[in-house]
Write a protein that holds these residues in place. Structure first.
Motif, PDB file in Angstrom:
ATOM      1  N   ILE A   1      -2.238  -1.312 -10.387  1.00  0.00           N
ATOM      2  CA  ILE A   1      -3.655  -0.967 -10.151  1.00  0.00           C
ATOM      3  C   ILE A   1      -3.792   0.109  -9.064  1.00  0.00           C
ATOM      4  O   ILE A   1      -4.232   0.965  -9.472  1.00  0.00           O
ATOM      5  CB  ILE A   1      -4.490  -2.289  -9.676  1.00  0.00           C
ATOM      6  CG1 ILE A   1      -4.108  -3.326 -10.835  1.00  0.00           C
ATOM      7  CG2 ILE A   1      -5.878  -2.141  -9.209  1.00  0.00           C
ATOM      8  CD1 ILE A   1      -4.885  -4.726 -10.185  1.00  0.00           C
ATOM      9  N   THR A   2      -3.197  -0.067  -7.954  1.00  0.00           N
ATOM     10  CA  THR A   2      -3.015   0.920  -6.963  1.00  0.00           C
ATOM     11  C   THR A   2      -1.374   1.360  -6.897  1.00  0.00           C
ATOM     12  O   THR A   2      -0.584   0.321  -6.743  1.00  0.00           O
ATOM     13  CB  THR A   2      -3.333   0.565  -5.580  1.00  0.00           C
ATOM     14  OG1 THR A   2      -4.711   0.122  -5.557  1.00  0.00           O
ATOM     15  CG2 THR A   2      -3.356   1.657  -4.331  1.00  0.00           C
ATOM     16  N   ASN A   3      -1.275   2.553  -7.128  1.00  0.00           N
ATOM     17  CA  ASN A   3       0.194   3.023  -7.270  1.00  0.00           C
ATOM     18  C   ASN A   3       0.258   4.472  -6.886  1.00  0.00           C
ATOM     19  O   ASN A   3      -0.414   4.837  -6.327  1.00  0.00           O
ATOM     20  CB  ASN A   3       0.515   2.987  -9.062  1.00  0.00           C
ATOM     21  CG  ASN A   3      -0.468   3.841  -9.745  1.00  0.00           C
ATOM     22  OD1 ASN A   3      -0.573   4.839  -9.563  1.00  0.00           O
ATOM     23  ND2 ASN A   3      -1.454   3.114 -10.655  1.00  0.00           N
TER      24      ASN A   3
ATOM     25  N   ASN B   1       0.725   5.691   0.140  1.00  0.00           N
ATOM     26  CA  ASN B   1       1.414   4.871   1.034  1.00  0.00           C
ATOM     27  C   ASN B   1       1.821   3.743   0.290  1.00  0.00           C
ATOM     28  O   ASN B   1       0.905   3.030  -0.282  1.00  0.00           O
ATOM     29  CB  ASN B   1       0.600   4.496   1.974  1.00  0.00           C
ATOM     30  CG  ASN B   1       1.212   3.730   3.221  1.00  0.00           C
ATOM     31  OD1 ASN B   1       2.390   3.284   2.905  1.00  0.00           O
ATOM     32  ND2 ASN B   1       0.773   3.491   4.205  1.00  0.00           N
ATOM     33  N   PRO B   2       3.052   3.292  -0.056  1.00  0.00           N
ATOM     34  CA  PRO B   2       3.524   2.481  -0.750  1.00  0.00           C
ATOM     35  C   PRO B   2       3.246   1.109  -0.371  1.00  0.00           C
ATOM     36  O   PRO B   2       2.933   0.026  -1.116  1.00  0.00           O
ATOM     37  CB  PRO B   2       5.183   2.661  -0.922  1.00  0.00           C
ATOM     38  CG  PRO B   2       5.403   4.039  -0.514  1.00  0.00           C
ATOM     39  CD  PRO B   2       4.292   4.284   0.165  1.00  0.00           C
ATOM     40  N   SER B   3       2.893   1.003   0.933  1.00  0.00           N
ATOM     41  CA  SER B   3       2.386  -0.586   1.360  1.00  0.00           C
ATOM     42  C   SER B   3       1.042  -0.678   1.101  1.00  0.00           C
ATOM     43  O   SER B   3       0.808  -1.836   1.378  1.00  0.00           O
ATOM     44  CB  SER B   3       2.788  -0.319   3.047  1.00  0.00           C
ATOM     45  OG  SER B   3       1.708   0.554   3.585  1.00  0.00           O
TER      46      SER B   3
ATOM     47  N   GLY C   1       1.648  -4.429  -1.698  1.00  0.00           N
ATOM     48  CA  GLY C   1       2.906  -3.670  -1.112  1.00  0.00           C
ATOM     49  C   GLY C   1       3.613  -2.791  -2.076  1.00  0.00           C
ATOM     50  O   GLY C   1       3.601  -2.734  -3.046  1.00  0.00           O
ATOM     51  N   SER C   2       4.625  -2.477  -1.471  1.00  0.00           N
ATOM     52  CA  SER C   2       5.674  -1.725  -2.369  1.00  0.00           C
ATOM     53  C   SER C   2       6.457  -2.551  -3.481  1.00  0.00           C
ATOM     54  O   SER C   2       6.386  -3.773  -3.346  1.00  0.00           O
ATOM     55  CB  SER C   2       6.859  -1.220  -1.380  1.00  0.00           C
ATOM     56  OG  SER C   2       8.083  -0.764  -2.054  1.00  0.00           O
ATOM     57  N   TYR C   3       6.734  -1.872  -4.501  1.00  0.00           N
ATOM     58  CA  TYR C   3       7.351  -2.401  -5.460  1.00  0.00           C
ATOM     59  C   TYR C   3       8.956  -3.097  -5.105  1.00  0.00           C
ATOM     60  O   TYR C   3       9.445  -3.943  -5.761  1.00  0.00           O
ATOM     61  CB  TYR C   3       7.760  -1.398  -6.758  1.00  0.00           C
ATOM     62  CG  TYR C   3       6.575  -0.712  -7.242  1.00  0.00           C
ATOM     63  CD1 TYR C   3       5.458  -1.572  -7.371  1.00  0.00           C
ATOM     64  CD2 TYR C   3       6.560   0.811  -7.625  1.00  0.00           C
ATOM     65  CE1 TYR C   3       4.355  -0.972  -8.095  1.00  0.00           C
ATOM     66  CE2 TYR C   3       5.395   1.287  -7.958  1.00  0.00           C
ATOM     67  CZ  TYR C   3       4.360   0.321  -8.191  1.00  0.00           C
ATOM     68  OH  TYR C   3       3.184   1.063  -8.779  1.00  0.00           O
TER      69      TYR C   3
END
Length: 274
Positions: free
Chosen positions: A253-255, A261-263, A219-221
């Motif tokens: 990794i996924t950014n 989508n930040p989620s 999810g989001s930072y």
């Protein structure tokens, strides 16, 4: 200050970080920075708001504090490991820096680790993979931040404006300081990239090279802090594992470079182990 001179100052700071518990000669710092020691002190203070001596002392006591919290080593052994001649000099400097003794700091470990939500019972559901991560070389850029997302995002924006002839393969964030220990005005974050390109304007450092507990944040930072609370206020306190004093490392990794989508972001959190 141009990029080349700035790179030399960062290389000097990195040398101090790597050898903080040893006697660092003036000649070594002059060789790395290409400044006279007097001018190096002036430039170092203008960038980092600390003298070289104060910075090295702070690293000694703060790394000692981490060892008190996250390991079961004797205080006398910790004193020697972080570069003090004996436990008395460590205790005196520690108390001057934090206003309480090393033994009290260790005694209040659980209270400190739950300091943000002292009345909250943390139910941890995370289970890490314990793995050895080989040492890798990264290019990096730093900023002073209390790990606030806008400041970190701005650092990444500036870093990624550099031209990279070869693709970037990995993105890491180095959480240099422990927010429970380091004054927020002195906390440092390093944005790190891995590439086959040679980037002359950026300093380099080596990261990893040891055992880590790898957790994953989905999810989001903005919600990263929730995962850290589970790690330190839940998983750590309910296990016999001992953490190292080395920095925590995040891998993005996924950014936002490969996901809209930040989620759906995926961040690996590497906690160094003894």
């Amino acid at each position: 200050m141009n990029d080349f001179n700035l790179k030399r100052i960062y290389n000097t700071r990195n040398h101090i970080e790597m050898h903080y518990n040893q006697i660092i000669s003036i000649s070594a710092l002059e060789d790395i920075s290409s400044y006279s020691y007097r001018n190096l002190q002036r430039v170092f203070y203008s960038l980092f708001k600390e003298t070289i001596g104060a910075y090295q002392t702070r690293l000694k006591v703060e790394n000692g504090y981490k060892k008190l919290l996250y390991s079961k080593k004797q205080i006398s052994d910790i004193a020697l490991e972080v570069g003090f001649a004996d436990v008395q000099s460590f205790s005196k400097t520690f108390k001057k820096h934090f206003n309480y003794s090393p033994s009290l700091a260790r005694h209040q470990k659980e209270i400190l680790l739950n300091d943000i939500h002292p009345q909250k019972v943390i139910y941890y559901t995370l289970e890490p993979e314990i793995t050895f991560i080989p040492e890798i070389t990264v290019y990096y850029s730093s900023c002073k931040t209390y790990y606030i997302n806008p400041e970190i995002e701005e650092l990444w924006d500036v870093l990624l404006k550099n031209e990279f002839p070869e693709p970037l393969t990995d993105f890491f964030g180095i959480i240099t300081d422990d927010i429970l220990i380091t004054d927020k005005s002195k906390c440092t974050y390093d944005a790190c990239i891995v590439t086959k390109s040679i980037i002359k304007s950026l300093p380099i450092k080596k990261i990893f090279g040891g055992r880590y507990a790898r957790f994953f944040h989905h999810g989001s930072y903005e919600t990263l802090e929730d995962t850290y609370e589970q790690i330190f206020g839940g998983w750590f306190l309910n296990n016999t594992v001992e953490f190292s004093h080395l920095p925590v490392i995040e891998q993005y990794i996924t950014n936002n470079g490969n996901c809209d989508n930040p989620s759906d972001y995926l961040t690996a959190i590497f906690i160094p182990l003894i």
